[in-house]
Design a protein around this motif. Structure first.
Motif, mmCIF file in Angstrom:
data_model
loop_
_atom_site.group_PDB
_atom_site.id
_atom_site.type_symbol
_atom_site.label_atom_id
_atom_site.label_comp_id
_atom_site.label_asym_id
_atom_site.label_seq_id
_atom_site.Cartn_x
_atom_site.Cartn_y
_atom_site.Cartn_z
ATOM 1 N N ASP A 322 91.884 19.234 110.437
ATOM 2 C CA ASP A 322 92.223 18.231 111.119
ATOM 3 C C ASP A 322 93.766 18.284 111.854
ATOM 4 O O ASP A 322 94.019 17.992 113.132
ATOM 5 C CB ASP A 322 92.248 16.826 110.753
ATOM 6 N N SER A 323 94.336 18.889 111.129
ATOM 7 C CA SER A 323 95.883 19.241 111.476
ATOM 8 C C SER A 323 96.222 20.315 112.348
ATOM 9 O O SER A 323 97.270 20.488 112.967
ATOM 10 C CB SER A 323 96.790 19.362 109.928
ATOM 11 N N LEU A 324 95.093 20.864 112.872
ATOM 12 C CA LEU A 324 95.209 22.089 113.825
ATOM 13 C C LEU A 324 94.594 21.476 115.230
ATOM 14 O O LEU A 324 93.575 20.887 115.009
ATOM 15 C CB LEU A 324 94.272 23.159 113.323
ATOM 16 N N GLY A 325 95.259 21.710 116.243
ATOM 17 C CA GLY A 325 94.497 21.342 117.312
ATOM 18 C C GLY A 325 93.232 22.117 117.863
ATOM 19 O O GLY A 325 92.918 23.132 117.321
ATOM 20 N N VAL A 326 92.489 21.697 118.750
ATOM 21 C CA VAL A 326 91.242 22.100 118.937
ATOM 22 C C VAL A 326 91.398 23.592 119.261
ATOM 23 O O VAL A 326 90.418 24.493 118.966
ATOM 24 C CB VAL A 326 90.605 21.497 120.093
ATOM 25 N N GLU A 327 92.324 24.044 120.248
ATOM 26 C CA GLU A 327 92.333 25.425 120.694
ATOM 27 C C GLU A 327 92.762 26.309 119.474
ATOM 28 O O GLU A 327 92.385 27.235 119.489
ATOM 29 C CB GLU A 327 93.633 25.567 121.772
ATOM 30 N N LYS A 328 93.602 25.908 118.499
ATOM 31 C CA LYS A 328 93.963 26.593 117.164
ATOM 32 C C LYS A 328 92.833 26.812 116.508
ATOM 33 O O LYS A 328 92.654 27.703 115.726
ATOM 34 C CB LYS A 328 95.217 25.921 116.548
ATOM 35 N N ARG A 329 91.847 25.880 116.632
ATOM 36 C CA ARG A 329 90.804 25.793 115.492
ATOM 37 C C ARG A 329 89.838 26.892 116.304
ATOM 38 O O ARG A 329 89.329 27.695 115.425
ATOM 39 C CB ARG A 329 90.043 24.388 115.535
ATOM 40 N N ARG A 330 89.754 27.003 117.416
ATOM 41 C CA ARG A 330 88.964 28.039 118.084
ATOM 42 C C ARG A 330 89.342 29.456 117.664
ATOM 43 O O ARG A 330 88.866 30.445 117.556
ATOM 44 C CB ARG A 330 88.863 27.739 119.482
ATOM 45 N N GLU A 331 90.712 29.486 117.738
ATOM 46 C CA GLU A 331 91.481 30.630 117.697
ATOM 47 C C GLU A 331 91.410 31.263 116.157
ATOM 48 O O GLU A 331 90.956 32.621 116.027
ATOM 49 C CB GLU A 331 92.834 30.557 117.834
ATOM 50 N N VAL A 332 91.153 30.132 115.185
ATOM 51 C CA VAL A 332 91.212 30.545 113.870
ATOM 52 C C VAL A 332 89.526 30.983 113.677
ATOM 53 O O VAL A 332 89.464 32.154 112.812
ATOM 54 C CB VAL A 332 91.531 29.367 112.834
ATOM 55 N N ARG A 333 88.749 30.350 114.291
ATOM 56 C CA ARG A 333 87.336 30.946 113.984
ATOM 57 C C ARG A 333 86.878 32.169 114.653
ATOM 58 O O ARG A 333 86.628 33.147 113.956
ATOM 59 C CB ARG A 333 86.262 29.854 114.720
ATOM 60 N N ARG A 334 87.692 32.418 115.787
ATOM 61 C CA ARG A 334 87.580 33.550 116.720
ATOM 62 C C ARG A 334 88.122 34.651 115.532
ATOM 63 O O ARG A 334 87.405 35.863 115.311
ATOM 64 C CB ARG A 334 88.083 33.711 118.080
ATOM 65 N N LEU A 335 89.404 34.608 115.053
ATOM 66 C CA LEU A 335 90.040 35.647 114.292
ATOM 67 C C LEU A 335 88.994 35.865 112.968
ATOM 68 O O LEU A 335 88.750 37.008 112.693
ATOM 69 C CB LEU A 335 91.395 35.318 113.869
ATOM 70 N N LEU A 336 88.740 34.711 112.471
ATOM 71 C CA LEU A 336 87.900 34.903 111.286
ATOM 72 C C LEU A 336 86.650 35.480 111.382
ATOM 73 O O LEU A 336 86.183 36.517 110.550
ATOM 74 C CB LEU A 336 87.569 33.771 110.446
ATOM 75 N N LEU A 337 85.905 35.526 112.381
ATOM 76 C CA LEU A 337 84.930 36.265 112.739
ATOM 77 C C LEU A 337 85.082 37.623 113.239
ATOM 78 O O LEU A 337 84.187 38.451 112.802
ATOM 79 C CB LEU A 337 83.827 35.385 113.782
ATOM 80 N N CYS A 338 86.113 37.721 114.078
ATOM 81 C CA CYS A 338 86.300 39.141 114.404
ATOM 82 C C CYS A 338 86.690 39.995 113.066
ATOM 83 O O CYS A 338 86.126 41.184 112.974
ATOM 84 C CB CYS A 338 87.403 39.075 115.295
ATOM 85 N N LEU A 339 87.482 39.525 112.136
ATOM 86 C CA LEU A 339 87.897 40.006 111.000
ATOM 87 C C LEU A 339 86.512 40.562 110.063
ATOM 88 O O LEU A 339 86.448 41.625 109.537
ATOM 89 C CB LEU A 339 88.814 39.246 110.121
ATOM 90 N N ASP A 340 85.741 39.673 110.126
ATOM 91 C CA ASP A 340 84.511 39.925 109.242
ATOM 92 C C ASP A 340 83.738 40.848 109.973
ATOM 93 O O ASP A 340 83.044 41.642 109.263
ATOM 94 C CB ASP A 340 83.425 38.283 109.298
ATOM 95 N N ASP A 341 83.580 40.667 111.416
ATOM 96 C CA ASP A 341 82.946 41.889 111.949
ATOM 97 C C ASP A 341 83.192 43.323 111.778
ATOM 98 O O ASP A 341 82.741 44.130 111.461
ATOM 99 C CB ASP A 341 82.691 41.358 113.610
#
Length: 493
Positions: A322-341
Motif C-alpha cells: 500500500d505504501s507504493l504508488g500504483v506506477e511503482k507497484r506496476r514497476e516492481v511487478r515488471r521487474l520481478l517477472l523480468c528477473l524470473d524470466d
C-alpha cells in the motif's frame, strides 16, 4: 482486496466492463463444467456403477474440491501465455477488448461443440483464444510475433496437449490388457448387459464398482484442479488488465513475504556474480540502475543486475505494498517477472552445477510469491461455477463417450482402465503446472480400451473428435483475433 473494493474509483463504464468480464469468465467455467465433466462420469454411468444424477452431483462436489486444493501452477501457465510486457502496457479499453475477445470466442466454440455432442477440449479452446489476441495485438502494433505471444510457453503447453491423449490411449489400452491377463475369466470383463444375461445382475462386482466410483471422482477432482485453475488464471488476466493498480501485486503480502522477495532478488545477483563464467554475456554484471522509469516496459536480460538493485531499493523499507504508488507497484511487478524470466533462461545454460540450479529455482519461487497469487474470493467463485456447471447439461457428451466411441458396449474393466489412466495423467499434469485436456485424455483412453478389447471404433465419432481436435486451435485463434481487431477498431480507435 475483496470483490467489491476493486470497483472503488472506477468510472461507471469501466466498472460495468469489469463486472461483465468477471461474469464471462464464470460463464466460461460453468460451461466447462457441463462440457468437460461429462467425460468424468460417462464410464460410471455406462457401467451402472452409479445412477446418473448421483454421479453428476458427486462429480460437481469433487470438481469444486479440486479447484480449492489445486494450487496456481496451471493458472499462471495460462497468464504467462501473454508476455508480461503486453499485460502491463495494456490500457483499460484495450484490457476490456482483450478479455471479451478471448472469452467470447472460447464460449462460442465450447457451446457449439457441446450442442453437437462432440467432446472438444476447453483447454485447446482457451489457449487458442489467448494466442489469437496476442497475435492480433502483434500485427496491429507492428510488434514481432515472438514478443506478442510467449512462444516458448505456447510450445510447452501445445506439447502437453498433443502428447497427453496419445499417452492416455496407450496406457489405458495397456492397462486393460494387463487386467485381462491377471483376471482372464473374471466377470469384470463383461458389459452390464452381458452380466445381466449371465447372472441376473447389472451392477459391477463390489471392488470393481468401488474402483470405478473412486477413479471417476479422482478424474473430477483433478479436472477441478487443472481446469479450475484456467478459470483462476483468466480472472487474474481480467483483474491485471483492467484494474492493474490493485492486482499487479498481492496487496495482502506480509512484510516477511516482501522481505523474502527482496532477499531473493539480492541472492539472485550473488548467484550471477558466482556463475559469471557460465552466463555467456547474457547479463551485464556492471550495469548501474537507471532512476527513470520507462514509459513502455520491455524485458532485457542484460538489465538484470540493474533491475535487482532497483527492486532492492524500491522494497528497501516497504512493509506493505500500500505504501507504493500504483506506477511503482506496476514497476516492481515488471521487474520481478523480468528477473524470473531471465532466471528461467539462465537455469537452462550449460555448465552451471545442478546444486546451483536448484538454488536458483528456489529463488525464483520466493521472487514471484507476491506476483503469482489469487485472492480467496476468486478461487471460491471459480469452484462454485465449475461445480455448478457440472450438474447440468451433461447428457450429450456422456452419450457420445459411453455409446459412440466403440462399436460394442463398455465393459467394467474398460471403464476402470480409462478412468484410472485419466485421473493419473491429469493429476500429474496439474502437479507439473501443465494444462491438459480432460476431454482428450479420457476419450482417447476409452478409445485405447476399445482397441485393446478388439471392440473396434465408430469411425464417424472418431472423425468428429479428431476434427474438433485439429480445428479448435485455428478456429479459436482466428475468432479471438478477429473479435480483438473489431473491438479495438470500434471501442479504442
Amino acid at each position: 482486496i475483496n470483490m467489491l473494493e476493486m470497483f472503488n474509483g472506477l468510472s461507471f463504464e469501466l466498472g460495468l466492463g469489469l463486472a461483465l468480464a468477471l461474469l464471462f469468465v464464470l460463464a466460461y467455467e460453468f460451461i466447462n463444467g457441463f462440457h468437460d465433466t461429462a467425460n468424468a462420469v460417462a464410464t460410471v454411468i455406462y457401467t451402472k456403477a452409479m445412477p446418473p444424477h448421483m454421479a453428476v452431483v458427486a462429480s460437481g462436489i469433487f470438481n469444486c474440491a479440486g479447484v480449492l486444493a489445486g494450487g496456481l501452477g496451471v493458472a499462471y501457465a495460462i497468464v504467462h501465455l501473454l508476455p508480461v510486457d503486453l499485460l502491463l502496457n495494456v490500457a483499460s479499453a484495450h484490457g476490456l477488448v482483450m478479455v471479451f475477445a478471448l472469452l467470447s470466442s472460447a464460449i462460442l466454440w465450447n457451446l457449439g461443440t457441446w450442442y453437437f455432442g462432440i467432446p472438444a477440449s476447453s483447454s485447446h479452446t482457451l489457449i487458442g483464444a489467448i494466442l489469437g489476441v496476442g497475435l492480433a495485438n502483434s500485427l496491429m502494433t507492428g510488434v514481432e510475433v515472438s514478443k506478442g505471444i510467449n512462444i516458448q510457453k505456447a510450445i510447452d503447453i501445445m506439447l502437453s496437449l498433443i502428447v497427453s491423449p496419445v499417452v492416455g490411449l496407450a496406457i489405458a489400452g495397456g492397462l486393460l490388457i494387463l487386467l485381462k491377463k491377471q483376471f482372464s475369466s473374471s466377470k469384470i470383463h463383461k458389459t452390464p448387459e452381458e452380466r445381466q444375461t449371465w447372472d441376473g445382475k447389472k451392477r459391477p462386482p463390489f471392488w470393481t464398482r468401488f474402483t470405478l466410483i473412486a477413479s471417476a471422482m479422482g478424474v473430477s477432482f483433478v479436472h477441478g484442479s487443472n481446469d479450475g485453475q484456467k478459470g483462476i488464471g483468466l480472472i487474474m488476466l481480467v483483474l491485471i488488465g483492467i484494474v492493474p493498480g490493485q492486482f499487479v501485486l498481492n496487496m495482502e503480502s506480509t512484510s516477511y513475504q516482501i522481505g523474502r522477495t527482496k532477499d531473493a532478488a539480492l541472492h539472485m545477483g550473488d548467484f550471477y556474480q558466482r556463475n559469471a563464467a557460465h552466463l555467456d554475456q547474457m547479463i551485464d554484471l556492471k550495469k548501474v540502475p537507471n532512476a527513470d522509469l520507462p514509459q513502455v516496459f520491455k524485458c532485457d536480460a542484460k538489465d538484470s543486475m540493474s533491475s535487482i538493485a532497483t527492486v532492492a531499493s524500491m522494497l528497501g523499507s516497504v512493509e506493505h505494498y500500500d505504501s507504493l504508488g500504483v506506477e511503482k507497484r506496476r514497476e516492481v511487478r515488471r521487474l520481478l517477472l523480468c528477473l524470473d524470466d531471465t532466471a528461467k533462461k539462465v537455469s537452462k545454460l550449460p555448465g552451471i552445477p545442478a546444486s546451483e540450479i536448484a538454488d536458483l529455482n528456489k529463488l525464483r519461487k520466493d521472487l514471484t510469491q507476491t506476483t503469482e497469487y489469487a485472492p480467496t474470493w476468486v478461487i471460491f467463485a471459480v469452484a462454485l461455477a465449475l461445480g455448478g456447471g457440472t450438474m447440468i447439461g451433461w447428457r450429450r457428451i456422456v452419450y457420445t463417450v459411453g455409446e459412440k466411441i466403440g462399436q460394442k458396449g463398455m465393459t467394467y474393466s474398460q471403464g476402470m482402465a480409462a478412468q484410472i489412466t485419466a485421473a493419473a495423467a491429469i493429476g500429474i499434469a496439474s502437479m507439473s503446472g501443465l494444462p491438459v485436456s480432460t476431454t482428450h485424455v479420457l476419450s482417447s483412453a476409452v478409445a485405447g480400451t476399445m482397441l485393446a478389447n478388439r471392440s473396434g471404433l465408430q469411425s464417424g465419432t472418431v472423425k468428429n473428435i479428431a476434427l474438433a481436435w485439429i480445428l479448435t486451435l485455428p478456429v479459436t485463434i482466428a475468432l479471438s483475433a478477429g473479435l480483438f481487431w473489431f473491438g479495438t477498431l470500434i471501442f479504442v480507435s
